[in-house]
Design a protein around this motif. Structure first.
Motif, PDB file in Angstrom:
ATOM      1  N   GLY A 118      -4.100  10.577 -56.468  1.00  0.00           N
ATOM      2  CA  GLY A 118      -3.071  11.330 -55.875  1.00  0.00           C
ATOM      3  C   GLY A 118      -3.478  11.519 -54.099  1.00  0.00           C
ATOM      4  O   GLY A 118      -2.546  11.400 -53.159  1.00  0.00           O
ATOM      5  N   PHE A 119      -4.873  11.408 -54.023  1.00  0.00           N
ATOM      6  CA  PHE A 119      -5.313  11.343 -52.544  1.00  0.00           C
ATOM      7  C   PHE A 119      -4.965   9.918 -51.864  1.00  0.00           C
ATOM      8  O   PHE A 119      -4.695  10.088 -50.621  1.00  0.00           O
ATOM      9  N   GLY A 120      -5.101   9.037 -52.877  1.00  0.00           N
ATOM     10  CA  GLY A 120      -4.668   7.687 -52.264  1.00  0.00           C
ATOM     11  C   GLY A 120      -3.133   7.475 -51.910  1.00  0.00           C
ATOM     12  O   GLY A 120      -3.057   7.122 -50.941  1.00  0.00           O
ATOM     13  N   LEU A 121      -2.198   8.469 -52.655  1.00  0.00           N
ATOM     14  CA  LEU A 121      -0.986   8.306 -52.253  1.00  0.00           C
ATOM     15  C   LEU A 121      -0.704   9.161 -50.944  1.00  0.00           C
ATOM     16  O   LEU A 121       0.117   8.883 -50.055  1.00  0.00           O
ATOM     17  N   LEU A 122      -1.349  10.102 -50.852  1.00  0.00           N
ATOM     18  CA  LEU A 122      -1.485  10.833 -49.492  1.00  0.00           C
ATOM     19  C   LEU A 122      -1.853  10.045 -48.273  1.00  0.00           C
ATOM     20  O   LEU A 122      -1.337  10.260 -47.333  1.00  0.00           O
ATOM     21  N   VAL A 123      -2.808   9.402 -48.713  1.00  0.00           N
ATOM     22  CA  VAL A 123      -3.270   8.385 -47.501  1.00  0.00           C
ATOM     23  C   VAL A 123      -2.123   7.481 -47.144  1.00  0.00           C
ATOM     24  O   VAL A 123      -1.751   6.887 -46.030  1.00  0.00           O
ATOM     25  N   ALA A 124      -1.474   6.816 -48.255  1.00  0.00           N
ATOM     26  CA  ALA A 124      -0.262   6.302 -47.790  1.00  0.00           C
ATOM     27  C   ALA A 124       0.934   6.941 -47.439  1.00  0.00           C
ATOM     28  O   ALA A 124       1.470   6.305 -46.496  1.00  0.00           O
ATOM     29  N   ALA A 125       0.862   8.029 -47.620  1.00  0.00           N
ATOM     30  CA  ALA A 125       2.041   9.050 -46.755  1.00  0.00           C
ATOM     31  C   ALA A 125       1.500   8.994 -45.500  1.00  0.00           C
ATOM     32  O   ALA A 125       2.432   8.968 -44.422  1.00  0.00           O
ATOM     33  N   VAL A 126       0.254   9.023 -45.069  1.00  0.00           N
ATOM     34  CA  VAL A 126       0.208   9.292 -43.625  1.00  0.00           C
ATOM     35  C   VAL A 126       0.173   7.864 -43.032  1.00  0.00           C
ATOM     36  O   VAL A 126       0.710   7.915 -41.858  1.00  0.00           O
ATOM     37  N   TYR A 127       0.017   6.743 -43.762  1.00  0.00           N
ATOM     38  CA  TYR A 127       0.369   5.589 -42.959  1.00  0.00           C
ATOM     39  C   TYR A 127       1.795   5.518 -42.859  1.00  0.00           C
ATOM     40  O   TYR A 127       2.082   4.943 -41.604  1.00  0.00           O
ATOM     41  N   VAL A 128       2.610   5.785 -43.889  1.00  0.00           N
ATOM     42  CA  VAL A 128       4.043   5.743 -43.424  1.00  0.00           C
ATOM     43  C   VAL A 128       4.622   6.596 -42.559  1.00  0.00           C
ATOM     44  O   VAL A 128       5.343   6.271 -41.554  1.00  0.00           O
ATOM     45  N   ILE A 129       4.068   7.815 -42.381  1.00  0.00           N
ATOM     46  CA  ILE A 129       4.369   8.553 -41.219  1.00  0.00           C
ATOM     47  C   ILE A 129       3.764   8.385 -39.876  1.00  0.00           C
ATOM     48  O   ILE A 129       4.632   8.307 -38.719  1.00  0.00           O
ATOM     49  N   PHE A 130       2.891   7.765 -39.863  1.00  0.00           N
ATOM     50  CA  PHE A 130       2.139   7.008 -38.430  1.00  0.00           C
ATOM     51  C   PHE A 130       2.681   5.803 -38.147  1.00  0.00           C
ATOM     52  O   PHE A 130       2.471   5.511 -36.975  1.00  0.00           O
ATOM     53  N   ARG A 131       3.206   5.027 -38.929  1.00  0.00           N
ATOM     54  CA  ARG A 131       3.600   3.636 -38.701  1.00  0.00           C
ATOM     55  C   ARG A 131       4.795   3.879 -37.757  1.00  0.00           C
ATOM     56  O   ARG A 131       5.907   4.784 -38.147  1.00  0.00           O
ATOM     57  N   LYS A 132       4.892   2.947 -36.704  1.00  0.00           N
ATOM     58  CA  LYS A 132       6.140   3.077 -35.789  1.00  0.00           C
ATOM     59  C   LYS A 132       6.942   1.891 -36.455  1.00  0.00           C
ATOM     60  O   LYS A 132       6.704   0.691 -36.465  1.00  0.00           O
ATOM     61  N   TRP A 133       8.190   1.957 -36.973  1.00  0.00           N
ATOM     62  CA  TRP A 133       9.045   0.994 -37.642  1.00  0.00           C
ATOM     63  C   TRP A 133      10.067   0.684 -36.530  1.00  0.00           C
ATOM     64  O   TRP A 133      10.405   1.076 -35.743  1.00  0.00           O
TER      65      TRP A 133
END
Length: 123
Positions: free
Chosen positions: A108-123
């Protein structure tokens, strides 16, 4: 510097939040606390929550990009959630000693880290 200050203030805020929201479930083991009724417990929790806000509000003001900080609203919220779960987990495992950290928590924490990556990524 504003990034680090924001993270520190949010972490302290989350420590108070964890104790306000969940600490009373463990503090009933203390003789004076176990005698409090629900209203007394709510008042103690509100007192702790006050300090949560004392750190949370400045953290968000300092960290928010429109106030000269480095983070957007979405980024602040995701940081808040990750810190909240991190602080809660540390308290549950090491302070309250009621939980054991399992593989599902780590996933679950790994998925949260993935969420952080997605939110911080400039698309």
């Amino acid at each position: 510097m504003k990034s680090l200050l924001t993270l520190v203030l949010l972490s302290v805020s989350n420590l108070f939040m964890t104790f306000a929201w969940y600490g009373h479930l463990q503090f009933k083991k203390l003789p004076w606390f176990s005698k409090l009724g629900l209203v007394g417990i709510v008042l103690v929790s509100w007192g702790l929550a006050f300090f949560e806000y004392v750190f949370q509000v400045p953290a968000n003001r300092i960290g928010f990009e429109e106030n000269g900080g480095p983070f957007s609203l979405f980024q602040l919220k995701v940081i808040q959630e990750v810190l909240s779960l991190t602080v809660f987990t540390l308290c549950a495992v090491y302070v309250f000693k009621t939980e054991k950290l399992g593989w599902n928590h780590l996933l679950g924490f790994g998925l949260l880290v993935a969420a952080v990556y997605v939110i911080f990524r400039k698309w």
